[in-house]
Design a protein around this motif. Structure first.
Motif, PDB file in Angstrom:
ATOM      1  N   LEU A 118      -2.716   4.355 -13.226  1.00  0.00           N
ATOM      2  CA  LEU A 118      -1.694   3.616 -11.964  1.00  0.00           C
ATOM      3  C   LEU A 118      -2.225   4.747 -11.736  1.00  0.00           C
ATOM      4  CD1 LEU A 118       1.375   2.397 -14.461  1.00  0.00           C
ATOM      5  CD2 LEU A 118      -0.604   0.802 -13.257  1.00  0.00           C
ATOM      6  N   PRO A 119      -1.647   4.597 -10.253  1.00  0.00           N
ATOM      7  CA  PRO A 119      -1.730   5.858  -9.081  1.00  0.00           C
ATOM      8  C   PRO A 119      -1.040   6.911  -8.610  1.00  0.00           C
ATOM      9  CG  PRO A 119      -0.713   3.243  -7.916  1.00  0.00           C
ATOM     10  CD  PRO A 119      -1.724   2.808  -9.060  1.00  0.00           C
ATOM     11  N   PHE A 120       0.482   6.166  -9.265  1.00  0.00           N
ATOM     12  CA  PHE A 120       1.362   7.172  -9.514  1.00  0.00           C
ATOM     13  C   PHE A 120       2.134   6.811 -10.536  1.00  0.00           C
ATOM     14  CE2 PHE A 120       3.192   4.777  -6.650  1.00  0.00           C
ATOM     15  CZ  PHE A 120       2.287   4.394  -5.845  1.00  0.00           C
ATOM     16  N   GLU A 121       3.328   7.698 -10.893  1.00  0.00           N
ATOM     17  CA  GLU A 121       4.341   7.310 -12.149  1.00  0.00           C
ATOM     18  C   GLU A 121       4.836   5.547 -12.455  1.00  0.00           C
ATOM     19  OE1 GLU A 121       7.936   9.561 -11.878  1.00  0.00           O
ATOM     20  OE2 GLU A 121       6.195  11.588 -12.484  1.00  0.00           O
ATOM     21  N   THR A 122       4.400   5.336 -12.978  1.00  0.00           N
ATOM     22  CA  THR A 122       5.312   3.797 -13.163  1.00  0.00           C
ATOM     23  C   THR A 122       5.967   2.918 -13.192  1.00  0.00           C
ATOM     24  OG1 THR A 122       4.640   3.593 -15.874  1.00  0.00           O
ATOM     25  CG2 THR A 122       5.424   1.651 -14.536  1.00  0.00           C
ATOM     26  N   ALA A 123       6.874   3.919 -12.647  1.00  0.00           N
ATOM     27  CA  ALA A 123       8.538   2.886 -11.707  1.00  0.00           C
ATOM     28  C   ALA A 123       8.523   3.401 -10.610  1.00  0.00           C
ATOM     29  CB  ALA A 123      10.183   3.878 -12.549  1.00  0.00           C
ATOM     30  N   GLU A 124       7.541   4.734 -10.111  1.00  0.00           N
ATOM     31  CA  GLU A 124       7.628   4.187  -8.427  1.00  0.00           C
ATOM     32  C   GLU A 124       6.620   3.361  -8.069  1.00  0.00           C
ATOM     33  OE1 GLU A 124       6.461   7.653  -5.161  1.00  0.00           O
ATOM     34  OE2 GLU A 124       5.782   8.479  -7.480  1.00  0.00           O
ATOM     35  N   TYR A 125       5.408   3.070  -8.784  1.00  0.00           N
ATOM     36  CA  TYR A 125       3.700   1.966  -8.608  1.00  0.00           C
ATOM     37  C   TYR A 125       5.016   0.580  -8.733  1.00  0.00           C
ATOM     38  CZ  TYR A 125       0.046  -0.885  -9.939  1.00  0.00           C
ATOM     39  OH  TYR A 125      -0.754  -1.649  -9.171  1.00  0.00           O
ATOM     40  N   ARG A 126       6.118   0.428  -9.825  1.00  0.00           N
ATOM     41  CA  ARG A 126       6.193  -1.008 -10.085  1.00  0.00           C
ATOM     42  C   ARG A 126       7.347  -1.371  -9.304  1.00  0.00           C
ATOM     43  NH1 ARG A 126      11.226  -3.080 -12.066  1.00  0.00           N
ATOM     44  NH2 ARG A 126      11.739  -4.506 -13.680  1.00  0.00           N
ATOM     45  N   ASN A 127       8.431  -0.275  -8.090  1.00  0.00           N
ATOM     46  CA  ASN A 127       9.000  -0.847  -7.484  1.00  0.00           C
ATOM     47  C   ASN A 127       8.787   0.219  -6.180  1.00  0.00           C
ATOM     48  OD1 ASN A 127      10.887  -0.551  -9.642  1.00  0.00           O
ATOM     49  ND2 ASN A 127      11.419   1.214  -9.267  1.00  0.00           N
ATOM     50  N   SER A 179       4.914  -0.675  -5.099  1.00  0.00           N
ATOM     51  CA  SER A 179       4.029  -1.355  -4.190  1.00  0.00           C
ATOM     52  C   SER A 179       4.204  -2.344  -4.620  1.00  0.00           C
ATOM     53  CB  SER A 179       3.064  -0.935  -5.316  1.00  0.00           C
ATOM     54  OG  SER A 179       3.149  -1.978  -6.720  1.00  0.00           O
ATOM     55  N   PRO A 180       2.866  -4.053  -3.786  1.00  0.00           N
ATOM     56  CA  PRO A 180       3.687  -4.999  -3.373  1.00  0.00           C
ATOM     57  C   PRO A 180       2.997  -5.736  -5.032  1.00  0.00           C
ATOM     58  CG  PRO A 180       0.937  -4.252  -2.545  1.00  0.00           C
ATOM     59  CD  PRO A 180       2.269  -2.541  -3.552  1.00  0.00           C
ATOM     60  N   ILE A 181       3.686  -5.629  -5.556  1.00  0.00           N
ATOM     61  CA  ILE A 181       3.787  -6.410  -6.990  1.00  0.00           C
ATOM     62  C   ILE A 181       4.754  -7.166  -6.914  1.00  0.00           C
ATOM     63  CG2 ILE A 181       3.742  -5.785  -9.621  1.00  0.00           C
ATOM     64  CD1 ILE A 181       2.656  -3.749  -9.686  1.00  0.00           C
ATOM     65  N   GLY A 229      -0.664  10.760  -7.908  1.00  0.00           N
ATOM     66  CA  GLY A 229      -0.470  10.278  -6.266  1.00  0.00           C
ATOM     67  C   GLY A 229       0.944   9.729  -6.459  1.00  0.00           C
ATOM     68  N   LYS A 230       1.544   9.742  -4.975  1.00  0.00           N
ATOM     69  CA  LYS A 230       3.576   9.604  -3.999  1.00  0.00           C
ATOM     70  C   LYS A 230       2.449   8.275  -3.278  1.00  0.00           C
ATOM     71  CE  LYS A 230       4.218  13.596  -6.339  1.00  0.00           C
ATOM     72  NZ  LYS A 230       5.335  12.886  -7.222  1.00  0.00           N
ATOM     73  N   TRP A 231       4.132   7.238  -3.793  1.00  0.00           N
ATOM     74  CA  TRP A 231       3.843   6.994  -2.614  1.00  0.00           C
ATOM     75  C   TRP A 231       4.444   6.902  -1.439  1.00  0.00           C
ATOM     76  CZ3 TRP A 231       3.077   2.000  -2.340  1.00  0.00           C
ATOM     77  CH2 TRP A 231       3.778   1.022  -1.205  1.00  0.00           C
ATOM     78  N   ARG A 232       3.729   6.850  -0.318  1.00  0.00           N
ATOM     79  CA  ARG A 232       3.882   6.627   0.882  1.00  0.00           C
ATOM     80  C   ARG A 232       4.322   5.020   1.827  1.00  0.00           C
ATOM     81  NH1 ARG A 232       0.108  11.273   3.008  1.00  0.00           N
ATOM     82  NH2 ARG A 232      -0.790   8.881   2.707  1.00  0.00           N
ATOM     83  N   GLU A 233       5.781   5.164   2.980  1.00  0.00           N
ATOM     84  CA  GLU A 233       5.503   4.516   3.360  1.00  0.00           C
ATOM     85  C   GLU A 233       4.931   4.174   4.404  1.00  0.00           C
ATOM     86  OE1 GLU A 233       7.924   1.844   3.154  1.00  0.00           O
ATOM     87  OE2 GLU A 233       8.827   2.794   1.379  1.00  0.00           O
TER      88      GLU A 233
END
Length: 160
Positions: A120-129, A131-133, A154-158
């Protein structure tokens, strides 16, 4: 200067690899790792599933042929008590990743064992919440069935 955190195997990995004093470590199992990446929006999921099932069956068949044909030449390298293992590694995203993982786990019918893993590109919770899943239930189910999940830094960025 950045430093990398050490990679620490899970306890189950350590206990399987640990050998009693004076004895050589257990030989590894013959394992083929397959990577899968594809589109999220599949035009014809049923057709893609059929192609994946046929492809996995061919790969599995060839892995068995290699395992059987090299039995005597590799007995000092690999465990012979356990069947070979095929491991599918993917990102658990909607579309090809999730369809591929489900197909891979459900269509195995031979002596090859199968398991899945994720990167995963970053932590599971961040990716799950973030990303466009859209199929969160399948994401959670497959995430729970993974033998390991590698979470990158990685870090999620808007989007700007």
């Amino acid at each position: 200067m950045s430093t990398l955190a050490p990679i620490v195997p899970r306890a189950s990995t350590l206990s399987a690899a640990a050998a009693p004093a004076g004895k050589p470590p257990e030989r590894p199992r013959l394992t083929l790792r397959l990577g899968l990446a594809g589109q999220r929006d599949l035009k014809d999921p049923a057709k893609v599933g059929e192609v994946l099932e046929r492809s996995f069956a061919i790969i599995e068949s060839r892995l068995l042929q290699v395992w059987e044909a090299t039995q005597h030449a590799t007995e000092h390298l690999y465990q012979r008590q356990k069947a070979p293992l095929a491991r599918l590694v993917m990102g658990l995203a909607d579309g090809a990743d999730q369809l591929g993982a489900k197909t891979f786990l459900e269509c195995g019918r031979s002596a090859v064992d199968r398991e899945i893993a994720a990167v995963l590109p970053f932590e599971t919770a961040e990716y799950r919440n973030h990303s466009p899943i859209t199929d969160v239930t399948t994401f959670d189910d497959l995430r729970g069935r993974c033998v390991y999940v590698l979470e990158l830094d990685g870090k999620w960025r808007e989007k700007d």
